[in-house]
Design an enzyme around this catalytic site. Structure first.
Site, mmCIF file in Angstrom:
data_model
loop_
_atom_site.group_PDB
_atom_site.id
_atom_site.type_symbol
_atom_site.label_atom_id
_atom_site.label_comp_id
_atom_site.label_asym_id
_atom_site.label_seq_id
_atom_site.Cartn_x
_atom_site.Cartn_y
_atom_site.Cartn_z
ATOM 1 N N MET A 23 0.839 -1.179 0.000
ATOM 2 C CA MET A 23 0.000 0.000 0.000
ATOM 3 C C MET A 23 0.880 1.237 0.000
ATOM 4 O O MET A 23 1.084 1.894 1.006
ATOM 5 C CB MET A 23 -0.948 -0.023 1.189
ATOM 6 C CG MET A 23 -1.993 -1.095 1.023
ATOM 7 S SD MET A 23 -3.274 -1.058 2.246
ATOM 8 C CE MET A 23 -2.324 -1.419 3.695
ATOM 9 N N GLY A 24 1.533 1.510 -1.173
ATOM 10 C CA GLY A 24 2.112 2.817 -1.390
ATOM 11 C C GLY A 24 0.938 3.738 -1.231
ATOM 12 O O GLY A 24 -0.036 3.622 -1.951
ATOM 13 N N THR A 25 0.959 4.614 -0.262
ATOM 14 C CA THR A 25 -0.272 5.029 0.400
ATOM 15 C C THR A 25 -0.182 6.462 0.858
ATOM 16 O O THR A 25 0.899 7.001 1.010
ATOM 17 C CB THR A 25 -0.471 4.121 1.647
ATOM 18 O OG1 THR A 25 -0.898 2.856 1.225
ATOM 19 C CG2 THR A 25 -1.467 4.651 2.638
ATOM 20 N N THR A 26 -1.334 7.043 1.134
ATOM 21 C CA THR A 26 -1.400 8.254 1.950
ATOM 22 C C THR A 26 -2.381 7.982 3.092
ATOM 23 O O THR A 26 -3.556 7.701 2.832
ATOM 24 C CB THR A 26 -1.888 9.461 1.127
ATOM 25 O OG1 THR A 26 -1.034 9.615 -0.008
ATOM 26 C CG2 THR A 26 -1.841 10.724 1.973
#
Length: 241
Positions: free
Chosen positions: A17-20
């Site tokens: 989850m490359g994520t914010t």
């Protein structure tokens, strides 16, 4: 698509989850927010995943990093908190939940690749946000940001966050921040989900991708070929001979 080009996409990579993810306190509670993109290598495996997970009635966690690692930590902590609540006869506090996540993350830091933000409300301390980044440190803060998209948001939050915000102001700030990160960070995208927690309970909200504000040189949302085919359209017209 050829077999070699499929390999280039690294479809066997861990779900990441490359994520914010964001947690913000306001005057009376907390707002948690996240985007919805889960990737496998450069392939978007899930474009509407839910990264805000319930731990108890009054405590939620935002997950980033390895999807599998963050899910298993959340599952363990949910189980321990359930036992804790039965033994005490009252809901666990946000601090107890954050410390359980810290214990698991720190004790297994060589094996886990996950950064988490714990947020909730309890009758003792009100709304609280705790960040538990990679390695298992626990940091109590008025706001916390995490994931790959957070790199683009530190300056924005230093300027935009303030004490004493209303619930609506805090939620607008979270949605604006996630949309900014989606515009800049290739690993963040999709919809924005928020969870508001206060003395009255929990409210989940959902903001579709095509309702988010657009930022510098960002393109209007386009229907993908998958959407067109799923809707029963004919797809692109064949090229003339």
């Amino acid at each position: 698509m050829s077999h070699s080009s499929m390999d280039d996409m690294n479809l066997n990579a861990p779900h990441s989850m490359g994520t914010t993810i964001i947690g913000v306190t306001y005057d009376g509670g907390v707002v948690l927010g996240a985007d919805s993109r889960t990737s496998t290598g450069v392939y978007v495996a899930n474009r509407c995943s839910d990264k805000i997970t319930q731990l108890t009635d009054n405590v939620y966690v935002c997950r980033s990093g390895s999807a599998a690692d963050s899910q298993v930590v959340s599952d363990y902590v949910r189980h321990f908190l359930h036992q804790h609540t039965i033994q005490l006869g009252q809901p666990a506090t946000v601090k107890v939940a954050a410390n359980l996540i810290r214990l698991l993350s720190y004790g297994n830091k060589n094996m886990l690749q996950t950064g988490l933000i714990v947020g909730g409300w309890d009758k003792y301390e009100g709304g609280k946000i705790y960040g538990v980044p990679l390695g298992g440190t626990v940091i109590e803060a008025p706001f916390a940001i995490g994931g790959s998209g957070s790199s683009y948001l530190y300056g924005f939050f230093d300027q935009a966050w303030r004490e004493g915000m209303t619930k609506d102001e805090a939620e607008k700030l979270v949605v604006k921040a996630v949309s900014l990160a989606i515009a800049r960070d290739g690993a963040s995208g999709g919809v924005v989900r928020t969870v508001v927690i206060n003395s009255e309970g929990v409210k989940r909200n959902f903001y579709a991708g095509d309702t988010l504000p657009l930022w510098h040189e960002e393109l209007e949302p386009q229907n993908s070929l998958l959407d067109i085919l799923a809707a029963g359209g004919d797809g692109p017209a064949p090229m003339n001979e």
